[in-house]
Design a protein around this motif. Structure first.
Motif, PDB file in Angstrom:
ATOM      1  N   VAL A   1      10.133   4.202   0.703  1.00  0.00           N
ATOM      2  CA  VAL A   1       9.028   3.307   0.355  1.00  0.00           C
ATOM      3  C   VAL A   1       9.038   3.019  -1.142  1.00  0.00           C
ATOM      4  CG1 VAL A   1       6.514   3.052   0.264  1.00  0.00           C
ATOM      5  CG2 VAL A   1       7.600   4.112   2.253  1.00  0.00           C
ATOM      6  N   ASP A   2       9.030   1.740  -1.482  1.00  0.00           N
ATOM      7  CA  ASP A   2       8.846   1.310  -2.866  1.00  0.00           C
ATOM      8  C   ASP A   2       7.358   1.027  -3.054  1.00  0.00           C
ATOM      9  OD1 ASP A   2       8.703   0.124  -5.330  1.00  0.00           O
ATOM     10  OD2 ASP A   2      10.058  -1.535  -4.887  1.00  0.00           O
ATOM     11  N   ALA A   3       6.690   1.899  -3.804  1.00  0.00           N
ATOM     12  CA  ALA A   3       5.244   1.781  -4.000  1.00  0.00           C
ATOM     13  C   ALA A   3       4.889   1.247  -5.374  1.00  0.00           C
ATOM     14  CB  ALA A   3       4.581   3.139  -3.776  1.00  0.00           C
ATOM     15  N   TYR A   4       5.826   0.569  -6.024  1.00  0.00           N
ATOM     16  CA  TYR A   4       5.617   0.082  -7.396  1.00  0.00           C
ATOM     17  C   TYR A   4       4.399  -0.831  -7.487  1.00  0.00           C
ATOM     18  CZ  TYR A   4       7.971   0.009 -11.960  1.00  0.00           C
ATOM     19  OH  TYR A   4       8.318   0.236 -13.266  1.00  0.00           O
ATOM     20  N   GLN A   5       4.173  -1.659  -6.448  1.00  0.00           N
ATOM     21  CA  GLN A   5       3.061  -2.604  -6.480  1.00  0.00           C
ATOM     22  C   GLN A   5       1.799  -2.046  -5.830  1.00  0.00           C
ATOM     23  OE1 GLN A   5       3.690  -5.345  -8.195  1.00  0.00           O
ATOM     24  NE2 GLN A   5       5.860  -4.832  -8.369  1.00  0.00           N
ATOM     25  N   ALA A   6       1.797  -0.750  -5.541  1.00  0.00           N
ATOM     26  CA  ALA A   6       0.653  -0.151  -4.856  1.00  0.00           C
ATOM     27  C   ALA A   6       0.057   1.034  -5.604  1.00  0.00           C
ATOM     28  CB  ALA A   6       1.063   0.291  -3.450  1.00  0.00           C
ATOM     29  N   ALA A   7       0.900   1.856  -6.207  1.00  0.00           N
ATOM     30  CA  ALA A   7       0.416   3.080  -6.853  1.00  0.00           C
ATOM     31  C   ALA A   7      -0.512   2.741  -8.021  1.00  0.00           C
ATOM     32  CB  ALA A   7       1.595   3.909  -7.356  1.00  0.00           C
ATOM     33  N   GLY A   8      -1.715   3.278  -7.967  1.00  0.00           N
ATOM     34  CA  GLY A   8      -2.684   3.075  -9.036  1.00  0.00           C
ATOM     35  C   GLY A   8      -3.785   2.097  -8.700  1.00  0.00           C
ATOM     36  N   VAL A   9      -3.616   1.308  -7.620  1.00  0.00           N
ATOM     37  CA  VAL A   9      -4.665   0.353  -7.235  1.00  0.00           C
ATOM     38  C   VAL A   9      -5.109   0.526  -5.789  1.00  0.00           C
ATOM     39  CG1 VAL A   9      -4.325  -1.470  -8.937  1.00  0.00           C
ATOM     40  CG2 VAL A   9      -2.827  -1.364  -6.936  1.00  0.00           C
ATOM     41  N   MET A  10      -4.565   1.507  -5.107  1.00  0.00           N
ATOM     42  CA  MET A  10      -5.009   1.807  -3.741  1.00  0.00           C
ATOM     43  C   MET A  10      -4.642   3.250  -3.427  1.00  0.00           C
ATOM     44  SD  MET A  10      -2.169  -0.341  -1.519  1.00  0.00           S
ATOM     45  CE  MET A  10      -2.598  -1.876  -2.354  1.00  0.00           C
ATOM     46  N   PRO A  11      -5.368   3.885  -2.516  1.00  0.00           N
ATOM     47  CA  PRO A  11      -5.024   5.268  -2.165  1.00  0.00           C
ATOM     48  C   PRO A  11      -3.631   5.339  -1.552  1.00  0.00           C
ATOM     49  CG  PRO A  11      -7.227   4.686  -1.383  1.00  0.00           C
ATOM     50  CD  PRO A  11      -6.584   3.409  -1.826  1.00  0.00           C
ATOM     51  N   LEU A  12      -2.857   6.332  -1.976  1.00  0.00           N
ATOM     52  CA  LEU A  12      -1.528   6.576  -1.417  1.00  0.00           C
ATOM     53  C   LEU A  12      -1.418   8.057  -1.103  1.00  0.00           C
ATOM     54  CD1 LEU A  12       1.031   4.582  -3.619  1.00  0.00           C
ATOM     55  CD2 LEU A  12       0.337   4.054  -1.285  1.00  0.00           C
ATOM     56  N   ASN A  13      -1.074   8.372   0.121  1.00  0.00           N
ATOM     57  CA  ASN A  13      -0.868   9.763   0.495  1.00  0.00           C
ATOM     58  C   ASN A  13       0.396   9.832   1.338  1.00  0.00           C
ATOM     59  OD1 ASN A  13      -1.175  12.130   2.525  1.00  0.00           O
ATOM     60  ND2 ASN A  13      -2.589  12.629   0.865  1.00  0.00           N
ATOM     61  N   VAL A  14       1.372  10.596   0.889  1.00  0.00           N
ATOM     62  CA  VAL A  14       2.663  10.605   1.571  1.00  0.00           C
ATOM     63  C   VAL A  14       2.578  11.205   2.975  1.00  0.00           C
ATOM     64  CG1 VAL A  14       4.095  10.510  -0.497  1.00  0.00           C
ATOM     65  CG2 VAL A  14       3.256  12.735   0.316  1.00  0.00           C
ATOM     66  N   GLU A  15       1.599  12.074   3.206  1.00  0.00           N
ATOM     67  CA  GLU A  15       1.443  12.613   4.555  1.00  0.00           C
ATOM     68  C   GLU A  15       0.934  11.538   5.505  1.00  0.00           C
ATOM     69  OE1 GLU A  15       2.515  15.514   5.622  1.00  0.00           O
ATOM     70  OE2 GLU A  15       3.258  15.864   3.587  1.00  0.00           O
ATOM     71  N   SER A  16       0.020  10.696   5.017  1.00  0.00           N
ATOM     72  CA  SER A  16      -0.488   9.611   5.850  1.00  0.00           C
ATOM     73  C   SER A  16       0.561   8.524   6.039  1.00  0.00           C
ATOM     74  CB  SER A  16      -1.740   9.006   5.205  1.00  0.00           C
ATOM     75  OG  SER A  16      -2.770   9.960   5.094  1.00  0.00           O
ATOM     76  N   LEU A  17       1.345   8.259   4.994  1.00  0.00           N
ATOM     77  CA  LEU A  17       2.394   7.242   5.088  1.00  0.00           C
ATOM     78  C   LEU A  17       3.556   7.708   5.957  1.00  0.00           C
ATOM     79  CD1 LEU A  17       2.565   6.021   1.377  1.00  0.00           C
ATOM     80  CD2 LEU A  17       1.543   4.812   3.316  1.00  0.00           C
ATOM     81  N   ARG A  18       3.758   9.039   5.979  1.00  0.00           N
ATOM     82  CA  ARG A  18       4.809   9.665   6.785  1.00  0.00           C
ATOM     83  C   ARG A  18       6.227   9.233   6.359  1.00  0.00           C
ATOM     84  NH1 ARG A  18       0.512   8.900  10.244  1.00  0.00           N
ATOM     85  NH2 ARG A  18       1.209   7.035  11.346  1.00  0.00           N
ATOM     86  N   CYS A  19       6.375   8.916   5.081  1.00  0.00           N
ATOM     87  CA  CYS A  19       7.685   8.486   4.582  1.00  0.00           C
ATOM     88  C   CYS A  19       8.521   9.699   4.158  1.00  0.00           C
ATOM     89  CB  CYS A  19       7.513   7.537   3.398  1.00  0.00           C
ATOM     90  SG  CYS A  19       6.530   8.210   2.042  1.00  0.00           S
ATOM     91  N   ASP A  20       9.810   9.480   4.037  1.00  0.00           N
ATOM     92  CA  ASP A  20      10.725  10.534   3.588  1.00  0.00           C
ATOM     93  C   ASP A  20      10.984  10.458   2.091  1.00  0.00           C
ATOM     94  OD1 ASP A  20      11.608  11.694   6.300  1.00  0.00           O
ATOM     95  OD2 ASP A  20      11.876   9.540   6.559  1.00  0.00           O
ATOM     96  N   TYR A  21      10.927   9.248   1.545  1.00  0.00           N
ATOM     97  CA  TYR A  21      11.097   9.020   0.105  1.00  0.00           C
ATOM     98  C   TYR A  21      10.048   8.003  -0.335  1.00  0.00           C
ATOM     99  CZ  TYR A  21      15.818  10.705   1.243  1.00  0.00           C
ATOM    100  OH  TYR A  21      16.883  11.423   1.716  1.00  0.00           O
ATOM    101  N   LEU A  22       9.570   8.166  -1.554  1.00  0.00           N
ATOM    102  CA  LEU A  22       8.669   7.178  -2.141  1.00  0.00           C
ATOM    103  C   LEU A  22       8.966   7.101  -3.633  1.00  0.00           C
ATOM    104  CD1 LEU A  22       4.976   6.435  -1.482  1.00  0.00           C
ATOM    105  CD2 LEU A  22       5.641   7.021  -3.831  1.00  0.00           C
ATOM    106  N   VAL A  23       9.048   5.885  -4.138  1.00  0.00           N
ATOM    107  CA  VAL A  23       9.344   5.691  -5.551  1.00  0.00           C
ATOM    108  C   VAL A  23       8.321   4.751  -6.171  1.00  0.00           C
ATOM    109  CG1 VAL A  23      10.886   3.711  -5.185  1.00  0.00           C
ATOM    110  CG2 VAL A  23      11.149   5.105  -7.234  1.00  0.00           C
ATOM    111  N   THR A  24       8.013   4.988  -7.420  1.00  0.00           N
ATOM    112  CA  THR A  24       7.252   4.039  -8.214  1.00  0.00           C
ATOM    113  C   THR A  24       7.545   4.290  -9.678  1.00  0.00           C
ATOM    114  OG1 THR A  24       5.081   3.032  -8.605  1.00  0.00           O
ATOM    115  CG2 THR A  24       5.166   5.426  -8.469  1.00  0.00           C
ATOM    116  N   GLY A  25       7.277   3.287 -10.504  1.00  0.00           N
ATOM    117  CA  GLY A  25       7.457   3.427 -11.937  1.00  0.00           C
ATOM    118  C   GLY A  25       6.160   3.831 -12.604  1.00  0.00           C
ATOM    119  N   ALA A  26       6.265   4.345 -13.828  1.00  0.00           N
ATOM    120  CA  ALA A  26       5.071   4.780 -14.552  1.00  0.00           C
ATOM    121  C   ALA A  26       4.330   3.619 -15.196  1.00  0.00           C
ATOM    122  CB  ALA A  26       5.466   5.795 -15.628  1.00  0.00           C
ATOM    123  N   GLY A  27       4.968   2.437 -15.230  1.00  0.00           N
ATOM    124  CA  GLY A  27       4.315   1.280 -15.826  1.00  0.00           C
ATOM    125  C   GLY A  27       3.373   0.606 -14.844  1.00  0.00           C
TER     126      GLY A  27
END
Length: 342
Positions: A140-166
């Motif tokens: 999962v590429d969460a670059y456009q999601a992290a910081g503006v909506m709840p994200l929980n990897v257990e709920s997403l059930r993904c194996d990998y998730l990436v995002t940038g610090a910007g």
């Protein structure tokens, strides 16, 4: 950072900041700290997630033209893998497009949590369930999601998730985070001194890998980006991201309505739940428009035929007024110039 830099032992202080950034990001997404690696960018993170895999019986990588190019290019560069595209060639994609294409030959399913151009929010958990049922892993590429909506990897059930610090995490370019559900798997092909069991042992003749996600790390990170990441994550971690999500969606609805009344064409998802935190204003010369707006204090991002207007936790109604007025002024200027050339 500058204060630490002026004192002896700066690298130790920087390492402590890396540890803190890793901890804050893990808390943000509901992960264990040993499941998070700190890397220079999302493209490197994607490579690390894929490079240790063997593309034999399950050689298909399922992705979309709506994927950010840096991620898609990484998949195209995997020896032995075959990339299969879902959705339209122009980048229109829906959750069902993925569900209909997952097969027993699929080894990896790459899903943007929110597409970078049109802000389409996909049902990651539903796609992940279908992928896992077929024996495939999910990135999962969460670059456009992290910081503006709840994200929980257990709920997403993904194996990998990436995002940038910007972007929405309020940091700087030069730092990314990779979540790995099972970090004790095959070691990646790209490595560096920080990917060792004990980096400070400085053993050039030993290539070992720790059982946690730091095996995916490479070399010395960008110090300024690390310090900025800690500052940004500290702010974001103190917010109710459910409220932030509600705030950004209200602003997007108001902005879209106002821009449409001004005669603009905007791209929105079919329903509010499938909309990310930005909207796409259709504009063939988006780079020119973005430059003009930027000189007037409105920062927008041109992306292949659209101008992205992003709503952050700190965006206000006054900001929306200023943006819409600036777009109207740009159109007025363009009409005046065209009439002057006649």
């Amino acid at each position: 950072m500058l204060e630490d830099l002026s004192r002896p032992g700066f690298w130790q202080a920087c390492e402590e900041q890396v540890v803190e950034a890793r901890r804050l990001f893990a808390r943000l997404i509901g992960a264990d700290v040993d499941q998070v690696a700190v890397l220079p960018n999302a493209s490197v993170a994607a490579h690390q997630a894929a490079s240790g895999r063997r593309w034999r019986r399950r050689r298909d990588i399922l992705t979309t033209a709506a994927e950010f190019p840096g991620i898609a290019h990484t998949w195209l560069n995997q020896p032995g893998a075959r990339v299969r595209w879902v959705g339209s060639p122009g980048g229109a994609v829906r959750t069902g497009d993925y569900l209909s294409q997952i097969t027993r030959r699929t080894g990896l399913v790459s899903v943007p949590a929110v597409t970078y151009r049109d802000a389409i929010r996909l049902d990651v958990a539903r796609i992940a369930d279908a992928a896992h049922d077929a024996g495939a892993a999910v990135f999962v590429d969460a670059y456009q999601a992290a910081g503006v909506m709840p994200l929980n990897v257990e709920s997403l059930r993904c194996d990998y998730l990436v995002t940038g610090a910007g972007k929405y995490l309020l940091g700087l370019p030069g730092l990314a985070f990779l979540y790995v559900r099972h970090p004790d798997g095959p070691a990646p092909t790209l490595t560096g001194w920080l990917g060792r069991t004990d980096p400070h042992a400085m053993r050039a003749t030993v290539l070992d890998s720790p059982p946690h996600a730091r095996r995916y790390e490479t070399g010395t990170p960008a110090a300024a980006a690390v310090y900025a990441a800690v500052a940004g994550l500290s702010v974001i971690g103190g917010l109710d991201l459910g409220q932030v999500r509600h705030h950004t969606q209200r602003l997007i609805a108001a902005t879209a309505q106002r821009l449409a009344a001004q005669g603009e064409v905007v791209r929105l998802a079919g329903h509010v739940g499938a909309q990310g935190a930005h909207l796409a204003l259709v504009e063939p010369h988006a780079d020119v428009m973005a430059a003009w707006l930027g000189h007037r204090g409105v920062i927008a991002a041109p992306r292949s035929g659209v101008l992205r207007l992003a709503m952050h936790a700190y965006t206000t109604d006054a900001d929306i007024d200023a943006a819409c007025e600036a777009v109207a002024a740009y159109r007025c200027r363009a009409r005046t110039r065209r009439e002057g050339l006649r």
